[in-house]
Every structure is written in C-alpha cells, then in structure tokens.
Enzyme design. Structure first.
Site, PDB file in Angstrom:
ATOM      1  N   CYS A 134      63.494 104.224  30.863  1.00 10.09           N
ATOM      2  CA  CYS A 134      64.883 105.480  31.553  1.00 10.09           C
ATOM      3  C   CYS A 134      64.788 106.516  30.179  1.00 10.09           C
ATOM      4  O   CYS A 134      63.568 107.271  29.591  1.00 10.09           O
ATOM      5  CB  CYS A 134      66.013 103.923  30.549  1.00 10.09           C
ATOM      6  SG  CYS A 134      65.231 102.388  31.132  1.00 10.09           S
ATOM      7  N   VAL A 135      65.952 107.174  30.184  1.00  7.38           N
ATOM      8  CA  VAL A 135      66.387 108.253  29.488  1.00  7.38           C
ATOM      9  C   VAL A 135      64.882 109.690  29.047  1.00  7.38           C
ATOM     10  O   VAL A 135      64.050 108.921  29.489  1.00  7.38           O
ATOM     11  CB  VAL A 135      66.903 108.300  27.989  1.00  7.38           C
ATOM     12  CG1 VAL A 135      67.144 109.853  27.480  1.00  7.38           C
ATOM     13  CG2 VAL A 135      68.123 107.129  27.793  1.00  7.38           C
TER      14      VAL A 135
END
Lengths: 105, 472
Positions: A104-105
């Site tokens: 993610c991110v």
C-alpha cells in the site's frame, strides 16, 4: 533487530529503521527519526499526514493507499515528497510508527 | 527525419569519468582464473558452468577474482560480495528455498521507486551481502549506447556496488545488482548529476517505458518509437518515480506489428505502429522474388537449400485472411481484409512495404500470469495518428489512469480491471464505440449488448410479459 535510545526512550527497529510496534511510538520518535528521512523541521503539515496515517492504521490495521492519503490530506503527491523526501511509504509511515508497508502507500 | 532529444545531451567520456586504471581493470590472468576457488563450496553452481552455453557463474567468478585483487580502498562495498552471493545461492539450492528476506523498503530522496530493497536472512554466514539492494537505471531508448557509456557505468558500479549488472531486466532497465543502503544516495547523485542518467520504475508506478529500434534502424517502423518513448517518459516523470497506482503499469512501443519489444504480451498499454492505406507493392520486385533474383526474407534462410521460392505456397497460402492472389502475373491484395500479420512483408521486403498513411494501434491490458493467467493486450483503438507532442495519445492514457486509479483494487492490473468490469464499461470510459477490430473473429462471435439509445427507434419490452411465457 537493533535498538536505539533517545531522550530516555528505547526502540527496537528493523533494518529499514521501522519501529517494531506501533504502541511504542511517541512524539520523541518523530524528533529522533526525522533526520534520517531528510526532514529539517516537523511542521503542522507533517503532523496532518502523520495523524491521518495513524488514525487510518488504528481503524483498519494497515496503511492507506496513496490515493486516499492525497485525497484526505489535500496534499498533492509531489508535495508529500517535499514534506517527506523519502516518500509516503518509507518516510511518512516510518515517522508515524506504522509497520513497514508491503504494497500500500 | 532523425530523432533529436529536446534537451542537450551530455557526451560521456570514459577518459574523464573513469575510476579504475587499465592495470586495475586487467588485474588477473586467465591462468589465475583457472585456479580460482570460491571461498564457499559451490558444487551446484560449478555444474551450471558446464556445457557449451554462457554462464552467469563463469562471469561471477571473473568478477570475484577481480575484486580479490583490487586494493581495499578501491571498493565501497565488501570485497567478498560476489563470493558470498554464490554461497547464498548454493545454500538456497541445498535448502530448496530462498534466503532473501521478504520486502525491504529502501530508496533515494525524492523518489518512491527505482530501488528494490534486499536483505539476507543468514547475515552471519555471508557478511558481505547482508544488504544487497538492486537499482534500476532507465535504459537509453532502443538500448543504444557506446562503450564510453558502458565503461563509465561499470566503473561506478564496481566502486559503489557489487560490480554485477543485468543487461537488461525484463522491463528493459539496466539493473545494478547489490549494494548497501549507505551507497544508494551517492550512486543516485553520480547517475543524476554527473552522468545525466535516471532511475527506472519499480513498485506501483509507471515502469520504465521501452521501445524497439524504430526509425533508427528499421524501414518497417510506422511510428517514431524512440521519440514517443522519450516524450512520454519525460511527460510522465511523476508517475514514473512516485508510485500512486494500484499496481505496476507498463508502456511499450513497437514500430510495426512484428513487435520486436513484444509490447502486446508485456505491456498494460501497447503502442504498435500500423498503416491505414494500402500495402505498397513493387510488381517488378515481386517478379524478381519469383524468378529467384531476390532472396526471400532478405536471405535469412540461406543456410540450407530450401528449393525454389514458391510465392503461392510460402506467401499467398499462408496469409491468415486469404486476401492475396496472383492475377495476370501481378500480386493483388485485398487490403481491407489485411490483419497486419506482416508475413508477406517479411518474406518479400523489397516488393512489399507498409502503407504510407501511418499511425499506431493502441492495445490495453496485457500482463503476466499472476491472477487469471497471462493475457495479451486487447486491441482498443485500431488507428491513431502519432505526432508530437502526442496530445491525443496522452488523452487516452489519462482517461485510462483516471478510471483505473478510481476503480482498481490494490494490486489489480488494468487487464484484470477490464475483465472485472467488462469491455463495454471500458469502452464507455474511453468514449469509443465497439468496433469489429476489437473482436478476434468478428464474423462469428460479435457479442455486443446494445443499449436502447444505440438502436434506431429503440425497443419496447417487459420482463413480466416475457416471464408470463417463459419459466425462470
């Protein structure tokens, strides 16, 4: 796993410099780690990102996707890289005390 | 018209940029190489050296010996890095599992991609490769470079890394294998500020775009692939360096449907040069092929005697849509049936050439098999003009990204999103009508769900009325 000490705190960190447990995070960690991530001074805008990441993590148990981060903070991705030169995944998550993101991110 | 970069390019001179002297570069003899023994026992790797093929083990041993004989202060990364790498590989063979840890987040300031973190899980056994990070360097277009360039990169990597490279990774990048976290910023600085090179893509971002030789070397190239690749690489710097996508995204540019960079099989968005008008025929050259004065495939099959060239058997009968025939000694082509397979053009390059009204086809959704198996890209836009600054192409890219970033799940490729939502939805997003070119066999499987507003006069129907006559 190495340990670091700063202002009376001791943290255990992995080889990428992430702390081992979100519960051990406190504001002194931010002071300690900002240098390695290329941040001169922590501002309110840094805090806005940190708080958002932490709130999301407390609720869902993982880091948000980049799109959510930019949407919710209102910061363009490029600006987030200005705030956290090492980027949202490596920089912002590390400062916020989140576990190492895996995708993610 | 030759491709010209829009900003002045630094000419790298090895003479000025070199780190090592000739003596240092040639610091071992072939005799010493024969006697070389890796500090770890590596029987399975030795096995890989046998046989007539080139072997990475043989190359690694050369590098290991070279590093053994360099002075200590001439390398910023452990001297034994190559030997330890061979050792950990042998250990992985013994155990049947890898000894690299999962994950690892390292990078350089300002970029979110380009560096892949790698840590060993047996640090005591192999101390020189505790850190073994990979850097991806954006390759020059079409992989054109000179020895000054290569020697300069090799010296840099000998000094600040393991000295080992992959030429090239499957996305096309030049891969620097193995360095420590401390060396990342210095390497990045050298690449960017001194050598005018850039890192490539990694993680959930636009991966390093790559293109075929294009107009630089190839008369079939219908588009200037190098110019397109260069322009889009520069235009999408943000997307290339700062990951914000659901997953990876690849552009590849092929100048003609021969597809030398295999864009159709390997890119989320493939740009393939094509033509709108007719294949250009030189009937005299056709006769020369039939008569044997010209060799088919430009002589590529001359290794043995294949007999006299038979245009009927070797070209006309092999046309997938059977759109060619001979008439009064002339080769005829029904161009509207041509599917751009390139076979006839490849066999008789002097007689047949692509048309002159050229542009590109855009295909979407290609990927390797993680979910749903491997997929080829699907023909999405049969023909589009390709001229700088490629605003029409960028419009399509932006529409696709907007949709994918909004709707795509984490780690969902474009091809998977199209499958999940259906092609009609994808076409709606792009605001283009369904076309026969998008369908494999448009005459036998033309499934299209019409909407009432698409059909003249619309229609009236009621599900209750239907159910009165048909049980569920």
């Amino acid at each position: 796993m190495a340990t670091v000490e700063f202002k009376g705190h001791t943290w255990t960190i992995d080889e990428d410099g992430f702390i081992d447990d979100f519960n051990n995070w406190n504001e002194d960690w931010v002071e300690y780690v900002k240098g390695t991530e290329g941040i001169n001074e922590i501002t309110d805008e840094h805090w806005k990102v940190i708080k958002y990441l932490q709130d999301y993590y407390k609720q869902y148990g993982l880091a948000p996707m980049i799109r959510l981060l930019t949407k919710k903070t209102g910061f363009k991705l490029k600006y987030i890289y200005e705030l956290f030169p090492s980027g949202p995944a490596k920089g912002a998550c590390k400062v916020a005390g989140l576990p190492k993101p895996t995708g993610c991110v | 018209m030759a491709f010209e970069p829009k900003e002045p390019q630094k000419k790298l001179k090895y003479k000025e940029l070199r780190i090592y002297s000739d003596e240092e570069l040639n610091n071992y003899t072939e005799e010493e190489l024969k006697d070389f023994k890796c500090k770890h026992d590596i029987p399975d790797l030795d096995e890989l050296e046998k046989g007539p093929w080139p072997s990475f083990v043989a190359d690694a041993k050369r590098e290991a010996l070279h590093r053994r004989k360099l002075a200590e202060d001439r390398m910023m990364v452990g001297r034994d890095v190559v030997e330890d790498l061979m050792g950990i590989l042998q250990l992985s063979f013994d155990h049947g599992e890898t000894h690299w840890k999962h994950g690892g987040i390292v990078g350089v300031f300002g970029y979110g991609g380009g560096v892949i973190g790698r840590y060993s899980d047996v640090p005591e056994q192999f101390p020189s490769i505790v850190h073994f990070h990979t850097l991806r360097v954006n390759q020059p277009n079409s992989k054109f470079y000179n020895t000054d360039y290569l020697r300069t990169l090799c010296d840099l990597w000998e000094y600040r890394g393991s000295g080992m490279l992959n030429m090239h990774g499957s996305t096309g990048d030049i891969i620097f294998l193995g360095t420590t976290t401390e060396q990342l910023e210095p390497v990045f600085y050298e690449l960017g500020h001194v050598l005018q090179q850039d890192l490539g893509g990694s993680g959930s971002n636009l991966r390093t775009p790559s293109c075929c030789l294009g107009k630089a070397r190839c008369e079939w190239s219908c588009i200037d692939t190098q110019d397109m690749c260069y322009e889009l690489t520069h235009f999408y710097q943000d997307e290339l360096h700062r990951p914000a996508f659901p997953y990876k995204f690849k552009f590849k540019f092929d100048g003609c449907p021969n597809g030398c960079v295999a864009s159709i099989a390997r890119a989320d968005m493939s740009f393939i040069g094509t033509w709108k008008d007719n294949i250009r025929i030189d009937q005299e050259a056709v006769q020369a092929y039939i008569g044997g004065e010209l060799k088919p495939n430009a002589g590529a099959h001359s290794g043995r005697d294949w007999g006299k060239f038979d245009i009927q058997k070797e070209v006309i009968n092999l046309c997938p849509t059977k759109c060619m025939w001979m008439e009064d000694g002339k080769l005829m082509i029904d161009n509207k049936e041509c599917v751009r397979c390139m076979h006839c053009i490849n066999v008789m390059p002097r007689a047949l050439r692509p048309g002159s009204d050229t542009g590109c086809s855009i295909l979407c959704g290609g990927k390797a098999p993680i979910l749903e198996g491997a997929q080829m890209s699907m023909l999405t836009i049969p023909f589009m003009k390709c001229e700088p600054p490629y605003d029409n192409i960028k419009d399509v890219v932006d529409k696709i990204w907007d949709w994918w970033m909004e709707e795509g799940r984490n780690r969902e490729r474009l091809g998977e999103l199209i499958q999940r939502h259906g092609v009609p939805k994808f076409l709606e997003i792009l605001d283009i009508p369904p076309m026969p070119q998008m369908v494999t066999e448009p005459r036998s499987n033309p499934y299209i769900f019409w909407k009432e507003e698409d059909v003249e006069g619309g229609w009236k129907r009621s599900i209750e009325d239907y159910r009165a006559r048909h049980k569920r």
